[in-house]
Write an enzyme that holds these catalytic residues in place. Structure first.
Site, PDB file in Angstrom:
ATOM      1  N   ASP A   1       8.089   0.878   3.928  1.00 45.14           N
ATOM      2  CA  ASP A   1       7.602   0.124   5.141  1.00 45.14           C
ATOM      3  C   ASP A   1       6.949  -0.851   5.020  1.00 45.14           C
ATOM      4  O   ASP A   1       6.033  -1.318   6.085  1.00 45.14           O
ATOM      5  CB  ASP A   1       7.418   0.994   6.446  1.00 45.14           C
TER       6      ASP A   1
ATOM      7  N   LYS B   1       9.748  -4.892   2.774  1.00 47.03           N
ATOM      8  CA  LYS B   1      10.617  -5.306   1.730  1.00 47.03           C
ATOM      9  C   LYS B   1      11.933  -6.187   2.197  1.00 47.03           C
ATOM     10  O   LYS B   1      12.390  -7.022   1.308  1.00 47.03           O
ATOM     11  CB  LYS B   1      11.068  -3.998   0.913  1.00 47.03           C
TER      12      LYS B   1
ATOM     13  N   GLY C   1      15.605   1.967   5.379  1.00 48.51           N
ATOM     14  CA  GLY C   1      15.803   1.212   6.627  1.00 48.51           C
ATOM     15  C   GLY C   1      15.206  -0.348   6.203  1.00 48.51           C
ATOM     16  O   GLY C   1      14.025  -0.288   6.115  1.00 48.51           O
ATOM     17  N   HIS C   2      15.846  -1.062   6.176  1.00 48.43           N
ATOM     18  CA  HIS C   2      15.621  -2.656   5.870  1.00 48.43           C
ATOM     19  C   HIS C   2      16.272  -3.446   6.989  1.00 48.43           C
ATOM     20  O   HIS C   2      17.174  -3.146   7.469  1.00 48.43           O
ATOM     21  CB  HIS C   2      15.964  -3.017   4.553  1.00 48.43           C
TER      22      HIS C   2
ATOM     23  N   GLN D   1      11.527   2.915  -0.181  1.00 48.34           N
ATOM     24  CA  GLN D   1      10.261   3.710   0.184  1.00 48.34           C
ATOM     25  C   GLN D   1       9.295   3.003  -0.798  1.00 48.34           C
ATOM     26  O   GLN D   1       9.432   1.799  -0.945  1.00 48.34           O
ATOM     27  CB  GLN D   1      10.290   5.044  -0.479  1.00 48.34           C
TER      28      GLN D   1
HETATM   29  P1  IMP Z   1      13.034  12.049   2.604  1.00 51.28           P
HETATM   30  O1  IMP Z   1      12.989  10.960   1.822  1.00 51.28           O
HETATM   31  O2  IMP Z   1      13.851  11.961   3.775  1.00 51.28           O
HETATM   32  O3  IMP Z   1      13.121  13.316   2.009  1.00 51.28           O
HETATM   33  O4  IMP Z   1      11.493  12.241   3.444  1.00 51.28           O
HETATM   34  C1  IMP Z   1      10.358  12.584   2.477  1.00 51.28           C
HETATM   35  C2  IMP Z   1       9.148  11.489   2.723  1.00 51.28           C
HETATM   36  O5  IMP Z   1       9.285  10.024   2.711  1.00 51.28           O
HETATM   37  C3  IMP Z   1       8.665  11.600   4.428  1.00 51.28           C
HETATM   38  O6  IMP Z   1       7.569  11.553   4.587  1.00 51.28           O
HETATM   39  C4  IMP Z   1       9.458  10.655   4.861  1.00 51.28           C
HETATM   40  O7  IMP Z   1       8.921   9.993   6.103  1.00 51.28           O
HETATM   41  C5  IMP Z   1       9.455   9.467   3.726  1.00 51.28           C
HETATM   42  N1  IMP Z   1      10.221   8.495   3.804  1.00 51.28           N
HETATM   43  C6  IMP Z   1      11.567   8.413   3.204  1.00 51.28           C
HETATM   44  N2  IMP Z   1      12.114   7.284   3.454  1.00 51.28           N
HETATM   45  C7  IMP Z   1      11.090   6.436   3.872  1.00 51.28           C
HETATM   46  C8  IMP Z   1      11.323   4.902   4.143  1.00 51.28           C
HETATM   47  O8  IMP Z   1      12.336   4.343   3.963  1.00 51.28           O
HETATM   48  N3  IMP Z   1      10.032   4.384   4.470  1.00 51.28           N
HETATM   49  C9  IMP Z   1       9.180   5.276   4.806  1.00 51.28           C
HETATM   50  N4  IMP Z   1       8.964   6.343   4.595  1.00 51.28           N
HETATM   51  C10 IMP Z   1      10.044   6.928   3.922  1.00 51.28           C
END
Ligand code: IMP
Length: 430
Positions: A13, A16, A40-41, A224
């Protein structure tokens, strides 16, 4: 001209989307190489808002090839829905401009269910995942039982692979008290969407080799951030893929030399969604203010993001572990109007002061930030497009950040609009 990888240097977040869009305008090929629809972009182009999850950002611009690499985990239903939504916004998506790696892993409904079952189980460590099935799908990939895109073309093989997969998953589901998955039903569901996915299936490594031969400009789009990296992040509170730029090569089928410039997107303060340690987190009005001014709500899950001061130690570590060449500093304007700003320059752990973030889970939770206090600024930096538009104290803040993280600032972003950017160094012209 250089191929560029764009990665997050904090917990995701970082903003990007805007930078990727800005760079993708000049790229010929845009590649996603890890993660899935947990990302999410948000792109704002000519006042029109596009929300992307799985598709590379280049898709909203004509004349580009968008690639979903083998390192991505693809929920085919989510992908088809995203394609439909974007087509509804007049974005052209065809087999010509979208290519999906035939060796990419699929996320199935059972993965999302397992993700949620585990998150809700009280005995387990709660990660705060996006519940999209990302982790369980990567687990199946590594365990060599995953269904991949190319399997959709072979119903007989697909049926066999489903049997193998369910032998594992149904045992797990029985243990968790969940209903078993019916193999014939899953096969039918996959066969129904197979042609719609296979339409985009391609030999992606070859496509990228051709792009290299033709001297095309490739942009590798990370999702991420470094601190969510499965190896280098705040394990176990991480995602299940490698998010650092090294993964760009493995996750798309090119050699390590294919990326010549790594742009680390870095927010001028810190946010995190989900559980896990966050040394500079603020629980007071200052944190609340950052969240409000920065509109810190997740694009995918709508969750409120946790907010805190800039952590220079963590970003410096991300610069090192991810080979970040230069930084794009984002959301500087959110700091406008604050009397003073704190920056974390070390961690206190017992009677020691660390200049790195420790890997041990207990130590990660225990460290206390050591702060340096910098002067704030009252003028607005919103929409600044040159150094001259910035208050002197804001320039001082940026220069101090640069020094502490040991990486040069390539860009400063001062609003969601792409033109509101101070360009210091063009990553493509490295
Ligand atoms: P997962 O990727 O759904 O398995 O989540 C694992 C961790 O990564 C959690 O803390 C989510 O909130 C975080 N996370 C996954 N994708 C994103 C992203 O695009 N932005 C921020 N945090 C993310």
């Amino acid at each position: 001209m250089a191929n560029v990888a764009v990665v997050g240097s904090q917990w995701g977040d970082e903003g990007k989307g805007k930078l990727v869009d800005w760079l993708s305008e000049r790229a010929d090929v845009v590649v996603r190489f890890q993660g899935g629809h947990n990302a999410g972009h948000t792109l704002v182009i000519d006042g029109k808002v596009y929300k992307l999850s799985l598709l590379p950002s280049g898709i909203v611009r004509g004349g580009k090839t968008s690639i979903i690499g083998n390192g991505v985990v693809i929920d085919p239903w989510a992908l088809l829905k995203e394609i439909e939504t974007l087509r509804g916004q007049d974005v052209t998506i065809t087999a010509e401009n979208l290519k999906i790696a035939e060796n990419a892993t699929l996320i199935l409904p059972l993965h999302g269910e397992l993700d949620a079952l585990r998150e809700d189980a009280t005995a387990a460590v709660k990660i705060g995942t996006t519940r999209r099935g990302i982790g369980p799908a990567y687990e199946d990939k590594v365990a060599r039982r995953a269904i991949r895109v190319s399997d959709l073309a072979d119903p007989e093989l697909l049926a066999k692979k489903i049997d193998t997969l369910l032998a594992h998953h149904n045992a797990l589901r029985r243990g968790l008290g969940a209903e078993e998955v019916d193999g014939a039903d899953l096969l039918a569901k996959l066969q129904e969407i197979a042609p719609k996915i296979l339409e985009f299936s391609d030999i992606v490594w070859r496509r990228l080799d051709e792009a290299k031969r033709d001297r095309k400009l490739v942009l590798f789009e990370g999702a991420q951030g470094a601190m969510l990296d499965n190896d280098h992040g705040t394990y176990p509170f991480v995602t299940s893929s490698n998010t650092v730029a090294g993964q760009a090569a493995v996750g798309s089928g090119v050699g390590p030399g294919a990326v010549s410039y790594v742009l680390g997107i870095t927010k001028a303060y810190t946010t995190r969604v989900g559980e896990g340690p966050f040394p500079t987190e603020l629980f007071d009005d200052i944190g609340q203010g950052l969240g409000e001014r920065g509109k810190e709500f997740g694009v995918v899950t709508g969750r409120k993001r946790r907010c805190g001061w800039f952590d220079a130690v963590m970003v410096r570590q991300a610069v090192k572990t991810g080979g970040i060449t230069g930084i794009a500093l984002t959301k500087l304007d959110v700091l406008d109007g604050m009397d003073e700003l704190k920056v974390c320059v070390g961690y206190k752990l017992g009677d020691k002061v660390l200049d790195y973030y420790p890997s041990n889970m207990a130590d990660q939770a225990e460290v206390e930030p050591v702060y340096e206090t910098l002067e704030g600024w009252s003028d607005s930096t919103f929409g600044a497009r040159s150094w001259d538009d910035l208050p002197a104290t804001a320039v001082k803040y940026i220069r101090r950040v640069e020094e502490l993280i040991e990486a040069p600032i390539a860009l400063v972003s001062t609003s969601p609009e792409r033109e509101d950017t101070i360009l210091v160094k063009d990553p493509f012209l490295d």
